[in-house]
Design a protein around this motif. Sequence first.
Motif, short mmCIF file in Angstrom:
data_model
loop_
_atom_site.label_atom_id
_atom_site.label_comp_id
_atom_site.label_asym_id
_atom_site.label_seq_id
_atom_site.Cartn_x
_atom_site.Cartn_y
_atom_site.Cartn_z
N LYS A 126 3.85 -2.91 -7.54
CA LYS A 126 2.36 -3.93 -7.29
C LYS A 126 2.77 -5.33 -7.03
O LYS A 126 1.89 -5.96 -6.31
N ARG A 142 3.03 3.15 -8.21
CA ARG A 142 2.04 1.83 -8.08
C ARG A 142 2.69 0.63 -8.81
O ARG A 142 2.57 -0.35 -8.61
N ASP A 143 2.77 0.97 -10.28
CA ASP A 143 3.06 -0.25 -10.87
C ASP A 143 4.32 -0.70 -10.47
O ASP A 143 4.61 -2.00 -10.75
N LYS A 184 0.83 -1.09 0.05
CA LYS A 184 -0.26 0.00 0.12
C LYS A 184 0.82 1.24 0.06
O LYS A 184 1.75 1.25 0.86
N ILE A 185 0.77 2.00 -0.94
CA ILE A 185 1.25 3.23 -0.85
C ILE A 185 0.57 4.46 -0.70
O ILE A 185 -0.41 4.59 -1.67
N ASN A 186 0.41 5.40 0.21
CA ASN A 186 -0.06 6.62 0.20
C ASN A 186 0.95 7.93 -0.53
O ASN A 186 2.03 8.04 0.05
N LYS A 213 2.11 9.01 -9.92
CA LYS A 213 1.55 7.96 -8.68
C LYS A 213 1.34 6.49 -9.42
O LYS A 213 1.63 5.50 -8.79
N LYS A 214 1.00 6.66 -10.74
CA LYS A 214 0.55 5.32 -11.49
C LYS A 214 1.77 4.23 -11.53
O LYS A 214 2.08 3.29 -11.55
#
Length: 143
Positions: free
Chosen positions: A25, A21-22, A2-4, A17-18
């Motif tokens: 993941k 996250r990639d 989880k990344i805030n 951000k994308k």
Amino acid sequence: MKINFVNQTDKDVTEYKKLIRDIFKSFKEKEIMNIIFVSNEEIQRINNEYRGIDKITDVISFALCDGEMLIETEELGDIFICLDRAFLQASEYGHSVSREVGFLAVHGYLHLKGYDHMTKEDEEVMFKKQDEILEKANLRRDV
């Protein structure tokens, strides 16, 4: 994982951000980290306050637990990424801003996990791991 994310800049960080996250993941699901995008002024203030270095830098990591594991989740800590510096370095190194931001996120993450580059041996271990993660994310230096 989880990344805030917190954006304290005037830049649109949706793409970054994308990307981040990639990159992460497939990492351990229970880990949590915070990524804060900041300006030159803010990273310089943080660097001076916490490290005694009154200079702009590209990334600073603050690990929540040094060597201690939380039972249910593992909150790793905070990564401050200076977007102004990422834009400048991407231009200087001749690669995309996305590659630079991805690099800084991975570099910061490895510091949160206890990796360092204070000695030549530690640097080799950290940079090898860093290159493996970036390669898997298709973020080679020429991108």
